[in-house]
Design a protein around this motif. Structure first.
Motif, mmCIF file in Angstrom:
data_model
loop_
_atom_site.group_PDB
_atom_site.id
_atom_site.type_symbol
_atom_site.label_atom_id
_atom_site.label_comp_id
_atom_site.label_asym_id
_atom_site.label_seq_id
_atom_site.Cartn_x
_atom_site.Cartn_y
_atom_site.Cartn_z
ATOM 1 N N VAL A 20 0.817 -1.229 0.000
ATOM 2 C CA VAL A 20 0.000 0.000 0.000
ATOM 3 C C VAL A 20 0.839 1.262 0.000
ATOM 4 C CG1 VAL A 20 -1.693 1.325 1.342
ATOM 5 C CG2 VAL A 20 -2.069 -1.111 0.916
ATOM 6 N N PRO A 21 1.786 1.426 0.932
ATOM 7 C CA PRO A 21 2.543 2.689 0.924
ATOM 8 C C PRO A 21 3.384 2.913 -0.329
ATOM 9 C CG PRO A 21 3.367 1.194 2.639
ATOM 10 C CD PRO A 21 2.135 0.571 2.086
ATOM 11 N N GLY A 74 -1.974 5.596 -5.247
ATOM 12 C CA GLY A 74 -3.002 5.328 -4.233
ATOM 13 C C GLY A 74 -4.006 4.277 -4.695
ATOM 14 N N ALA A 75 -3.687 3.572 -5.781
ATOM 15 C CA ALA A 75 -4.614 2.526 -6.246
ATOM 16 C C ALA A 75 -4.676 1.384 -5.262
ATOM 17 C CB ALA A 75 -4.160 2.013 -7.618
ATOM 18 N N TYR A 135 -5.001 -0.100 -1.743
ATOM 19 C CA TYR A 135 -5.517 0.434 -0.487
ATOM 20 C C TYR A 135 -6.084 -0.668 0.386
ATOM 21 C CZ TYR A 135 -10.215 0.063 -2.566
ATOM 22 O OH TYR A 135 -11.377 -0.400 -3.140
ATOM 23 N N LYS A 136 -6.158 -0.377 1.669
ATOM 24 C CA LYS A 136 -6.712 -1.339 2.624
ATOM 25 C C LYS A 136 -7.995 -0.746 3.182
ATOM 26 C CE LYS A 136 -5.547 -3.900 6.884
ATOM 27 N NZ LYS A 136 -5.601 -5.292 6.405
ATOM 28 N N ARG A 137 -9.064 -1.482 3.151
ATOM 29 C CA ARG A 137 -10.363 -0.973 3.598
ATOM 30 C C ARG A 137 -10.427 -0.901 5.114
ATOM 31 N NH1 ARG A 137 -15.086 -2.638 0.018
ATOM 32 N NH2 ARG A 137 -15.975 -3.714 1.819
ATOM 33 N N GLU A 138 -10.949 0.175 5.595
ATOM 34 C CA GLU A 138 -11.125 0.314 7.053
ATOM 35 C C GLU A 138 -12.220 -0.604 7.554
ATOM 36 O OE1 GLU A 138 -9.814 4.842 8.146
ATOM 37 O OE2 GLU A 138 -10.961 3.485 9.463
ATOM 38 N N LEU A 182 -7.238 -4.032 -1.490
ATOM 39 C CA LEU A 182 -7.746 -4.064 -2.858
ATOM 40 C C LEU A 182 -6.927 -3.182 -3.786
ATOM 41 C CD1 LEU A 182 -11.610 -3.809 -2.267
ATOM 42 C CD2 LEU A 182 -10.320 -5.831 -2.964
ATOM 43 N N ASP A 202 -7.609 -0.433 -6.884
ATOM 44 C CA ASP A 202 -8.555 0.362 -7.678
ATOM 45 C C ASP A 202 -8.031 0.380 -9.107
ATOM 46 O OD1 ASP A 202 -9.932 2.337 -9.030
ATOM 47 O OD2 ASP A 202 -9.994 3.701 -7.324
ATOM 48 N N VAL A 252 -14.824 -9.778 -2.277
ATOM 49 C CA VAL A 252 -15.586 -8.698 -1.660
ATOM 50 C C VAL A 252 -16.918 -8.500 -2.386
ATOM 51 C CG1 VAL A 252 -14.496 -6.885 -3.035
ATOM 52 C CG2 VAL A 252 -15.324 -6.371 -0.733
#
Lengths: 969, 243
Positions: free
Chosen positions: B82-83, B88-89, B91-94, B100, B102, B137
Motif C-alpha cells: 500500500v505505501p 493510491g490505487a 488500499y486497505k479498507r477500514e 484491494l 482500484d 468482496v
C-alpha cells in the motif's frame, strides 16, 4: 493509506442471469452443479449446495468447465475421411448428419444381417453403459467393451467375488465412524469430492490415516503415516497381516462364523472330483430357483459332529481337520486359509515389499486391536436372514480404501481377494466404521448377468443371446466356440481370461488387426482415446490402425469415432461424429450402470442441457437412438415396425427392461404421477421432476435396513420387492472361493464338463486358487529384471481426468507437461541431474522425457502423471505446446501382449483371471539423454485442425457475455 | 476493527487446486476481471490467477513429508504493497481490512509486486493493472446470494474444507478459535507485515499398542480347542495312590 475509490470492487457487471442445476462431467464423480449463465454464456459453475453427493463443493476440474465448453478443440461437424486420403492424415470433409447416418445404417445393417460380431463398440470413460450395453445386446454383437478391463476391473471383480460389492460408486469406507483408515494404491479417484470431504472430517475427528503407496502425493500428503511399498507386492503385505491376525487371534470370529463361509467344510480328498468343494447335505425338496441352498456343513464345537451350516445353536470350528461319516476328510475354509498364509511371514513380506517386518506386524496389531477394542454399537434393531433378531448393529472401526494401484497388475485379482479377506476377518463388511455398500450392491456372488455360452448366442438380425458382459460362476458360463476358444474379439470370457467381467478393450485393436480370433469390419469408438493413452503400445496401435492388407484394404476396414474434442484418435477415423459437451445434453446416471448411491440408500441423477449444442454437435445417445431406430433394433422399434422413440429423453422416460417390468434407466418419480420409485410405470413428467429436484433422486433406506445388508432380511426383501435383485437370500462372504475352485478343478482335469486347452491348464490351475496367494506379476516373471530393475507407474492428477483436459486453458496452466519423478539416487547412479533429459526404456520401447528428483517416491519406482503428455497438434494445441514437446506418454513402454511364453505367442498383458490390463507391471531402466536433447520422444506428425473447429486465440480474457464477441486474433 | 481473512488448514489440504480455478472462474467474469491468459493453447501458457497451490517435499526418503501449499494475498494488517503505490490505487479498507486495487487508478508500475514478500501481486498482461485476491468482496456483502454463499468462491469450493473464512479480530469467531487451538501461524513474520491469513499446521494421529492387548483371555483361538480330550495312556497319579 486508503483512497477515495473510483473502481467499485463489489458491483457485479450487468447482464441477464439464468441459473440451472445439472450434473458435472469433468470426471466420473458426478457432482451436482449449479450453472449460472450471463447473457447466455457460462458465468459460474459451483457445487450445488443441495446435492447429496458433493453438498456444494467442487474440484479444480468442475470449476474449469467453462474452458471445456469454449475450447477450440471442439468438434462441431460430422466428418468423413476424404476419398483417397490416408487414414491418420486428418484429411476430412464435412458431411451432413443424414449422410453420416446413411453410411452407418447401410454398413451396420449389412453386418447385422451377415455376421454381427464384425461390429465392435468400444466405449471409454462414458457413463452410458446402460445404453451402450443394451444397444450392443440388441444389435447382437458380443463385441462390446466399456473401459473397465482397461481400468480397474480387478477391483470390481476381486471384491464382488468375495463380498458382493466393491469400492468407488459400489461401496466405500465409512469415514464418519472409522477410527483407522488404510488407503492403498490410491491417487485421485473418481469418487473424489465425497472422499475429500469425508477424509477431512475423519482427520479432524482424530482418525488415523495410513497410506500404502510407492509415492507420497495427493491424499498421501495428509496421511499420518506413509508406508512406501514396491509396486505389485501389496498382496504380500495383506497376506502377512492376515497371517499375523490369525496367529494372534485378532480376527473377528463371531462375525466370520455367521457371515462368511469360514466354518464351512471343504472336501480334502485329492482323488475326488469334488476336491476343494464344499461338502453338502442332500436336501429333500431343494427350493426351486434358490441361489444358495445353504446346504454346506459345519463341524459343531458343542456336539463334535457335522451339521448343516447355520444350524441354530451350533457353533462351528473354524480350525482343525475332521472326517465326515462317509470318510471324506474335511477342513473348515478358515483352516485352509490359515494353512495357506503360513508361509507369508512378516520377514518374508519384508523382502518382497520393502516394508520392515516390524512395521507389518505393527500394522496388523493396529488394525486388529482397533477393530476389536473400539467397537461401535449402534442402537438399531435388525433381523438377519436366519430369523434372529438383533438389538444393535456392531461396527469394528477399521476402514480401507484402494484403487488402481492394486488393480492394474496381473496379480491384481488375487491381491484384491487378499484385501477382501483381510477386511472380512477384521469384521468390517457393511458395518459402521468399516466398509459399506451402496445400492444396487450388495449383489449375489457372483451377480446374475451372464454372457451367452457359445457361438449360437450370436445370430444375424437377432439380439445377443445373453448379456454382453457378465460374471461367470463356473466354466459352463464361459463364452466359447466349438474349438474351446473365444467368441469375443477381445477373447473375454475365454480360458485366457475367464472372469473378464468388463471385457478387454486394450486388446481389441491388436486382435482385430491380426485377425485373431477373427477379422472384423467396423469399430465404433466412443469417448475413448484408443490411439493414445487408452492403449498400450501406442505407436504400434497407431500403425495397426493405418495398416493395409495385400489388397490395399485397411485391416480394420471401418472406424467411426464419436467424441466432443479433437483427441489423438479422431485423426484415425473414417467417420467422425461430433458429440455434445455435458452442458449441452441429457444424460442419466443410472442404477443400471454406475449410480451415485449413498451408503444409506440408492441415488441416481441426470444431466439436462444448460446451453444449446454448438454447431452440429449431437449427443451420442441420440445418435444411438437414431441408429437403433433405423436398424429396427427391437428395443427401438414397435411391433408394427414403426419407430418407438423420438430421442434419448423420450427413450429414458419410456424404456423398460422388459415390457411392463417397470424398471427403466431412472429410478425416481416412476408411476403415473411419479409416486413410485425403483419400479413403476413410465412417468411422462419424470425429467421435469428430476429437474425440479436438483437433477437427483435420493431414497433413504429405513435405518434398520442400512447395515449388514448381505444378511439383513429386511433389506434383502426390500431389494427384491424393488427389483434390485432377484433373490432375498443371504450373501455370505466368500473367504474361500468355491467358484475359483471349479475352474481349478477343470484345469486339473478332475471336473467333468468344460476344461481349458492343455496349454492353459497350468495357468488356470495356478491362478484360480480358491484362497488369495502371492505371485510375482506375469510381466515381471518374463522380464530381465537385472537389465530393467525399476518399476514405472502413472497416477492420475487431481486437476486432470484422462486425456480430457489439455484443451482446457485453465487446467493446462496447472499441468502443461509431465516429468518422470525419480529418486535422486537414480540421478547419482546414472549421471543425470534434476531437470535433465533422460531415456526411460522397457523391453518394449523407450521414451525421452524430463527427470524430476523426488524424495517422495520409493527408490525402485519412477512415476509420472498419466495422460498429460499429448501428440503434436492434438486437442488444437500448437505444435510447440509443452504437452507434446516436453510431455510424454508412458504407454509407449507398455505392451498389450506378453512376450512369447508357454501359454501362447500373443497372450494379453493382463490378469489371467479377469483380463485386467496390467499397466503397472512394466519394468524399466533409465539413463541420461544426449546433451543437446531439447524435446521428448517419440514425436508424431502434427495433427491438423479439422473442419468445424475454431481457431486458437493467442490470448483469452474470459468475461461471460462478451467472450465470443471479444477476444483477440 | 474487523479483519476478514482466510485460514488454510494444511492438515487437510490435498492439493486438488479447486481453490485455484474456482477463484479464476468467479473473478474473471466479475468486477475483479477479466483475468487474462496468454498462450492459452500454445507453449508456456501463463495467466492471471489470484490463488496458486504449490507442492513441496520436506525431508528425505522414507521420512519424506509432502506439503500442499495454497497461497493468495494474505491481506496484511501492515501491507507493504500500500505505501509504495504511487497513485493510491493500492488500499486497505477500514471496514473489513481487505486490501484491494482500484483498477481505475492503477498504472501497472508493479512497485507493489516488488514490495510484497509473498508474491501475491500479479500484473494482468492485457488489462495492464495489478491484480490480487479480493477476498471475493463482491460475494461477501451480496444480499442477493443466500447467506451461506456469502463467502469467497475458494472457501465454498474447497472439498476438504481446508479454507475457512472469518474475522481474525473477533476472538469468538471460528477462525480465531482455530488459530488458538491449532497453533495457526503467519508466514514470514520477520517481515513485519502482520498477514491476516493464517495457516494451520499438520497434526499427526498415532495409536499406541500395549503388549497385553495382544494376549487376551477372550482370544478366539481358544474356541478352536476341542471341548473334550481322549483319555491319556500310561501311568497317572490317580491309578497309583495308596489312599
Amino acid at each position: 493509506m486508503t483512497s477515495s475509490v473510483i473502481h467499485d470492487a463489489t458491483k457485479q457487471p450487468a447482464g441477464s442471469i439464468e441459473t440451472k442445476n445439472t450434473t458435472c462431467y469433468m470426471c466420473a464423480c458426478r457432482c451436482g452443479i449449479r450453472v449460472t449463465l450471463r447473457d447466455n454464456e457460462v458465468r459460474y459453475i459451483q457445487g450445488n449446495p443441495e446435492h447429496p453427493l458433493n453438498k456444494g463443493v467442487i474440484c479444480a476440474k468442475g470449476a474449469s468447465g467453462i474452458m471445456k465448453q469454449y475450447s477450440p478443440a471442439r468438434l462441431t461437424k460430422p466428418l468423413k475421411r476424404k476419398e483417397g486420403a490416408m487414414r491418420g492424415d486428418s484429411e476430412f470433409e464435412e458431411i451432413s448428419w443424414d449422410e453420416a447416418f446413411d453410411i452407418m445404417e447401410e454398413r451396420l445393417a449389412h453386418i447385422r444381417a451377415t455376421d454381427p460380431k464384425k461390429f465392435t463398440l468400444l466405449t471409454g470413460r462414458d457413463q452410458m453403459q446402460a445404453l451402450t450395453g443394451m444397444w450392443s445386446k440388441n444389435y447382437g454383437t458380443p463385441n462390446y467393451s466399456a473401459h473397465g478391463g482397461l481400468c480397474s476391473v480387478n477391483m470390481a471383480a476381486g471384491m464382488i467375488y468375495s463380498i458382493g460389492g466393491s469400492f468407488w460408486e459400489f461401496g466405500g469406507p465409512d469415514l464418519e465412524r472409522a477410527k483407522l483408515l488404510v488407503m492403498i494404491g490410491t491417487a485421485e479417484d473418481h469418487h473424489s469430492n465425497p472422499l475429500k470431504m469425508e477424509l477431512s472430517k475423519f482427520k479432524r475427528n482424530g482418525g488415523r490415516l495410513i497410506s500404502v503407496n510407492p509415492v507420497r502425493s495427493g491424499y498421501s500428503a495428509i496421511a499420518d503415516e506413509w508406508i512406501p511399498i514396491k509396486p505389485g507386492t501389496d498382496n504380500a503385505l495383506f497376506l502377512a497381516i492376515t497371517r499375523e491376525l490369525i496367529e494372534t487371534g485378532l480376527y473377528d470370529r463371531e462375525f466370520l462364523k455367521d457371515y462368511s463361509n469360514s466354518g464351512q467344510l471343504v472336501n480334502c480328498d485329492e482323488s475326488s472330483e469334488h476336491h476343494g468343494m464344499f461338502v453338502r447335505m442332500d436336501i429333500n425338496d431343494p427350493e426351486e430357483g434358490c441361489f444358495d441352498h445353504q446346504n454346506q456343513m459345519w463341524w459343531d464345537r458343542h456336539t463334535n459332529k457335522a451339521v448343516r451350516t447355520h444350524t441354530e445353536g451350533a457353533d462351528p470350528f473354524l480350525m482343525g481337520e475332521f472326517t465326515m461319516p462317509d470318510g471324506t476328510p474335511v477342513k473348515p475354509s478358515f483352516q485352509l486359509l490359515k494353512e495357506s498364509v503360513e508361509e507369508y511371514t512378516a520377514e518374508w513380506a519384508e523382502d518382497v515389499t520393502g516394508i520392515p517386518a516390524d512395521t507389518i506386524r505393527r500394522l496388523a496389531h493396529e488394525m486388529g486391536i482397533v477393530a476389536r477394542d473400539e467397537k461401535i454399537e449402534l442402537p438399531i434393531a435388525w433381523t438377519d436372514t436366519w430369523g434372529r433378531e438383533h438389538q444393535s448393529v456392531t461396527g469394528n472401526p477399521v476402514a480401507f480404501h484402494a484403487m488402481r494401484g492394486l488393480a492394474a497388475h496381473s496379480n491384481g485379482f488375487q491381491t484384491i481377494r487378499g484385501l477382501s479377506v483381510l477386511m472380512s476377518i477384521l469384521g468390517t463388511i457393511d458395518r459402521p466404521g468399516g466398509f459399506r455398500h451402496k445400492a444396487p450392491f450388495p449383489r449375489p456372488i457372483p451377480p446374475c448377468p451372464k454372457t451367452p455360452t457359445g457361438p449360437e448366442g450370436v445370430k444375424p438380425n437377432t439380439p445377443l443371446g445373453g448379456m454382453p458382459l457378465g460374471f461367470p460362476a463356473s466354466p459352463e458360463d464361459l463364452f466359447l466356440d466349438e474349438k474351446n476358444g473365444p467368441v469375443r474379439l477381445d477373447k473375454g470370457f475365454s480360458w485366457e481370461f475367464p472372469l473378464s467381467a468388463h471385457g478387454l478393450m486394450q486388446n481389441a485393436i491388436t486382435n482385430a488387426w491380426r485377425g485373431d480370433p477373427y477379422k472384423i469390419d467396423t469399430m465404433l469408438i466412443f469417448m475413448a482415446n484408443m490411439a493414445w493413452n487408452s492403449s498400450m503400445n501406442t505407436t504400434g496401435v497407431r500403425d495397426m490402425l493405418r495398416d493395409k492388407d495385400e489388397n490395399g484394404e485397411y485391416k480394420i476396414p471401418f472406424l467411426i469415432v464419436a467424441d466432443a474434442f479433437h483427441s489423438e484418435t479422431v485423426a484415425f477415423a473414417d467417420l467422425v461424429l461430433p458429440d455434445t459437451t455435458y452442458l449441452e445434453r441429457h444424460d442419466t446416471i443410472s442404477m443400471l450402470d454406475r449410480p451415485i448411491s449413498e451408503y444409506d440408500g440408492p441415488v441416481d441423477s441426470v444431466r439436462i442441457p444448460v446451453v444449446p449444442p454448438k454447431g452440429e454437435c449431437k449427443p451420442f445417445q441420440d445418435v444411438l437412438i437414431e441408429l437403433g431406430s433405423r436398424l429396427k433394433l427391437p428395443a427401438f422399434t414397435n411391433a408394427d415396425g414403426s419407430r418407438k422413440f423420438k430421442n434419448y429423453p423420450e427413450f429414458v422416460t419410456n424404456f423398460e427392461t422388459e415390457p411392463g417390468s417397470g424398471i427403466g434407466f431412472l429410478a425416481g418419480w416412476r408411476g403415473k404421477g411419479g409416486e413410485k420409485f425403483m419400479k413403476g410405470e413410465p412417468n411422462p413428467k419424470q425429467w421435469e421432476m428430476y429437474e425440479k429436484n436438483n437433477c437427483v433422486f435420493q431414497y433413504h433406506l429405513p435405518v434398520s435396513f442400512q447395515y449388514m445388508r448381505n444378511w439383513n432380511q429386511g433389506y434383502l426383501t426390500w431389494a427384491q420387492e424393488h427389483r434390485l435383485t432377484r433373490y432375498d437370500e443371504p450373501i455370505n462372504i466368500h473367504i474361500y472361493s468355491e467358484i475359483l475352485q471349479k475352474f481349478r478343478l477343470a484345469a486339473q482335469g478332475k471336473r467333468p464338463g468344460r476344461q481349458p486347452p492343455d496349454h492353459l491348464r497350468a495357468r488356470v490351475e495356478e491362478h484360480f486358487n480358491p484362497l488369495p496367494f502371492y505371485s510375482e506379476t506375469l510381466e515381471g516373471q518374463l522380464t530381465d529384471t537385472q537389465k530393467y530393475p525399476l518399476n514405472a507407474l502413472t497416477q492420475r492428477p487431481m486437476a486432470m481426468y484422462h486425456s480430457w483436459d489439455s484443451q482446457n486453458a485453465w487446467l493446462r496452466q496447472i499441468h502443461a507437461h509431465n516429468y518422470m519423478h525419480v529418486h535422486p539416487s537414480l540421478g547419482d547412479k546414472h549421471g543425470f541431474k534434476d531437470g535433465d533429459w533422460i531415456y526411460v526404456e522397457s523391453m518394449h520401447g523407450k521414451v525421452r522425457c524430463l527427470a524430476r528428483f523426488s524424495e517422495a517416491v520409493e527408490p525402485g519406482t519412477i512415476w509420472t502423471w498419466n495422460a498429460v503428455g499429448k501428440a503434436k497438434g492434438a486437442w488444437n494445441l500448437s505444435d510447440d505446446a509443452n504437452e507434446s514437446q516436453q510431455g510424454f506418454l508412458l504407454n509407449h513402454l507398455i505392451a498389450e501382449e506378453l512376450p512369447k511364453n508357454e501359454c501362447g505367442d500373443h497372450i494379453s498383458n493382463s490378469d489371467p483371471v479377469t483380463g485386467q490390463a496390467a499397466w503397472y507391471d512394466v519394468r524399466v531402466r533409465v539413463y541420461k539423454a544426449e546433451d543437446d536433447a531439447d524435446h521428448s520422444l517419440p514425436q508424431f506428425e502434427s495433427m491438423k485442425v479439422l473442419p468445424g473447429m475454431s481457431t486458437r486465440r493467442k490470448w483469452l480474457g474470459y468475461f461471460s457475455g462478451k467472450f465470443d464477441k471479444k477476444g483477440s486474433k | 476493527m474487523t479483519q476478514l481473512a482466510l485460514i488454510i488448514d494444511l492438515n487437510v489440504c490435498v492439493g486438488c487446486s479447486a481453490c485455484v480455478t474456482s477463484c479464476k472462474e468467479w473473478n474473471t467474469s466479475g468486477p475483479a476481471g477479466f483475468m487474462s491468459d496468454d498462450n492459452p493453447y500454445q507453449k508456456d501458457p501463463t495467466g492471471t490467477f489470484f490463488n496458486r497451490v504449490q507442492t513441496y517435499e520436506v525431508g528425505e526418503f522414507p521420512k519424506t513429508e509432502t506439503v500442499h501449499f495454497p497461497k493468495s494475498c494474505l491481506h496484511c494488517e501492515e501491507p507493504p504493497c500500500v505505501p509504495v503505490c504511487p497513485t493510491g490505487a493500492s488500499y486497505k479498507r477500514e471496514l473489513d481490512g481487505i486490501v484491494l486495487v482500484d483498477y481505475d487508478k492503477c498504472i501497472g508500475c508493479k512497485y507493489c509486486s516488488w514490495a510484497c514478500p509473498y508474491g501475491a501481486r500479479e500484473i494482468d498482461e492485457h488489462q495492464k493493472v495489478m491484480k490480487k485476491c479480493t477476498l471475493c468482496v463482491d460475494r461477501i456483502y451480496d444480499e442477493t446470494l443466500p447467506e451461506a454463499e456469502r463467502k469467497p468462491a475458494c472457501v465454498l469450493a474447497c472439498p476438504t474444507n481446508a479454507r475457512l473464512f472469518g474475522d481474525v479480530h473477533d476472538a469468538d469467531s471460528e477462525v480465531s478459535e482455530l488459530i488458538r487451538d491449532q497453533g495457526g501461524y503467519q508466514l514470514m513474520p520477520e517481515w513485519g507485515t502482520q498477514p491476516s491469513n493464517h495457516y494451520l499446521p499438520r497434526r499427526k494421529n498415532k495409536i499406541t499398542i500395549h503388549k497385553d492387548e495382544l494376549v487376551r483371555v477372550d482370544n478366539p483361538l481358544n474356541k478352536e480347542q476341542k471341548e473334550h480330550h481322549k483319555p491319556v495312556d500310561g501311568s497317572v497319579l490317580d491309578d497309583n495312590s495308596f489312599i
